[in-house]
Design a protein around this motif. Structure first.
Motif, mmCIF file in Angstrom:
data_model
loop_
_atom_site.group_PDB
_atom_site.id
_atom_site.type_symbol
_atom_site.label_atom_id
_atom_site.label_comp_id
_atom_site.label_asym_id
_atom_site.label_seq_id
_atom_site.Cartn_x
_atom_site.Cartn_y
_atom_site.Cartn_z
ATOM 1 N N HIS A 252 -12.181 1.488 -5.899
ATOM 2 C CA HIS A 252 -12.205 2.837 -5.344
ATOM 3 C C HIS A 252 -10.873 3.159 -4.679
ATOM 4 N N GLU A 253 -10.913 4.070 -3.760
ATOM 5 C CA GLU A 253 -9.693 4.542 -3.116
ATOM 6 C C GLU A 253 -8.955 3.412 -2.395
ATOM 7 N N ARG A 254 -7.629 3.520 -2.394
ATOM 8 C CA ARG A 254 -6.791 2.574 -1.669
ATOM 9 C C ARG A 254 -6.126 3.293 -0.492
ATOM 10 N N ARG A 256 -5.241 4.459 3.311
ATOM 11 C CA ARG A 256 -5.945 4.723 4.561
ATOM 12 C C ARG A 256 -7.437 4.938 4.346
ATOM 13 N N GLN A 257 -7.806 5.526 3.226
ATOM 14 C CA GLN A 257 -9.212 5.793 2.935
ATOM 15 C C GLN A 257 -9.769 4.753 1.965
ATOM 16 N N ALA A 258 -9.333 3.517 2.136
ATOM 17 C CA ALA A 258 -9.728 2.453 1.209
ATOM 18 C C ALA A 258 -11.230 2.196 1.285
ATOM 19 N N VAL A 259 -11.828 1.937 0.119
ATOM 20 C CA VAL A 259 -13.247 1.599 -0.004
ATOM 21 C C VAL A 259 -13.327 0.270 -0.744
ATOM 22 N N ALA A 293 -18.150 5.717 -3.814
ATOM 23 C CA ALA A 293 -16.962 6.574 -3.847
ATOM 24 C C ALA A 293 -16.497 6.652 -5.293
#
Length: 466
Positions: A252-254, A256-259, A293
């Motif tokens: 998923h996202e990397r 600051r908004q890493a999941v 996400a």
């Protein structure tokens, strides 16, 4: 449209219709086709795609090699009978390549270099040496990579086809163009042996693909998962292995908004290597999963492996399908419904019918199940296929059990005494009975306290016969 060094290297038919051609600069392309999508050529990704294709095609032959001009060579002489002939094999190869998200031109010939040159010219197939020579003679000289530096001189001689090139004196041709040109001609026409560097499957399998966009629906991910499974099928065939557990992870996202990645594990009750079967399991697993996400990448790894068992050598197929077909059906049901919804019988060493069996998941190994009683089943009285969860009390009319209609006894009593080791002794006499509609039931007479008292015993319905 693909650019290399600010010039067009590849383009679509729509761009060509607008007047764009190979070698045109970027400014001219933007003037003629302002809405065209421009991409810069990435040799590293092209090489990775070729290696993935070679790995996937190992399921058709162990002899796969990479050739120049984005070509993959397969030596399939030993595989033709296994896959039903050259046409059926070509269809399978084309399907595997399409599952990788690629398109290809397929050609066949009795020599590898000849097949490579025919593929560059078009979709041509020939399996006879005479036909190959005739087709090669008509190919343009420009297809020979070793002749690129000498095209102007060859065209000045009026030599534009391979047949005309082979008619030139070999000694003079070698002095002017070098030995590489003659070697390539001899390899194409089968006049000299060819040496290849065969692709070797890595010791472990782990593949990953970057998604073109953030994907929120799991059903869209199945197409990308199939590309990974196609590579896995080739790897398993090359290593002669079967997989018992797959690990599928979604990135998923990397930043600051890493999941954290989503891990999905698919366990198989029996080792498998068939691509279509593995795809059906992965598809069902993804359909039952939810994404925390949007996914930006997808990965696949084979975690538990076993040596592949040889195919059955029975002359006639088993009625109703083989044991492998049965296992595939169970695994598909588990992937669709969940392991706790598909169960198998696990007999226990207890004479009481309601305790003589329990149900567990079909994914539980057979070695972990308790051993059943050693009693010979042929010596036991008939048992109903449908056993009630709780025995149903029966009314007694004129000293006989009654269920909808009067019940007629059709078997002698079978006494079962058990439970004394648990402090709950039970004495039962089981009978097979039938009603007025000739429906058969399994009932028992319950004696209280483990003895036969003088008072009237209680009757229960415990099972139904089919």
């Amino acid at each position: 449209m693909v650019f290399e060094r600010e010039r067009v290297a590849a383009l679509s038919a729509a761009a060509r219709a607008c007047g764009v051609h190979e070698g045109m600069r970027r400014g001219g392309v933007q003037l003629l086709a302002p809405e065209a999508q421009l991409q810069e050529r990435d040799p590293a990704r092209e090489q990775a795609a070729l290696e993935q294709t070679a790995l996937a095609l190992l399921q058709y032959t162990p002899q796969v090699s990479l050739a120049p001009q984005a070509c993959v060579l397969l030596e399939v002489s030993a595989s033709l009978r296994l896959f039903g002939g050259i046409r059926a094999l070509c269809r399978k190869v084309r399907v595997s390549i399409s599952r990788l998200g690629l398109s290809a031109t397929l050609s066949c010939a009795v020599t590898a270099t000849g097949a490579w040159m025919l593929a560059r010219y078009g979709d041509v197939r020939t399996v006879r040496e005479r036909s190959l020579r005739r087709r090669l003679d008509r190919l343009p000289v420009v297809l020979l990579s070793a002749a690129q530096a000498h095209l102007e001189w060859l065209h000045g001689l009026g030599c534009r086809q391979l047949g005309q090139l082979r008619a030139l004196p070999r000694a003079g041709l070698q002095r002017r163009c070098g030995k590489a040109l003659l070697d390539m001609l001899e390899h194409a026409y089968g006049e000299a042996p060819e040496v290849h560097d065969w692709v070797v499957a890595p010791p472990v399998f782990q593949a990953r693909v970057e998604l073109p966009d953030r994907i929120e629906q799991t059903d869209i991910l199945t197409a990308y998962a199939q590309a990974l499974l196609t590579q896995l099928a080739g790897w398993l065939t090359a290593r002669q292995l079967a997989v018992k557990q797959l690990r599928l992870w979604l990135e998923h996202e990397r930043g600051r908004q890493a999941v954290a990645p989503t891990d999905l594990r698919i366990a198989l009750s029996a080792p498998a290597w068939q691509e279509d079967h593995l795809y059906s399991l992965v598809k069902e697993k993804l359909a039952r999963s939810t994404l925390p996400a949007p996914a930006i990448a997808l990965g696949l790894a084979a975690e538990e492996l076993e040596r592949r068992q040889p195919a059955s050598d029975m002359l006639f197929p088993e009625p109703g399908g083989s044991a492998e077909d049965h296992q595939r059906l169970l695994e598909l049901l588990v992937a669709r419904l969940g392991a706790d919804k598909v169960r198998q019988a696990a007999p226990r060493a207890d004479y009481r019918p309601e305790l003589a069996n329990r149900w567990c998941s079909v994914m539980q190994p057979a070695a972990s199940l308790p051993a059943p009683l050693s009693t010979d089943a042929a010596r036991l009285p008939p048992r109903p296929l449908w056993l009630l969860d709780e025995p149903v009390p029966l009314r007694v009319l004129q000293h006989k059990p009654f269920y909808r209609t009067p019940l007629e006894f059709t078997s002698p009593p079978e006494r079962i005494e058990a439970g004394w080791w648990e402090g709950r002794p039970s004495t039962r006499d089981y009978f097979t009975v039938r009603d007025a509609q000739h429906a058969y039931y399994w009932i028992f007479r319950q004696w209280h306290g483990g003895e036969c008292p003088e008072e009237e015993p209680q009757w229960f319905l415990h099972g139904l016969f089919g």
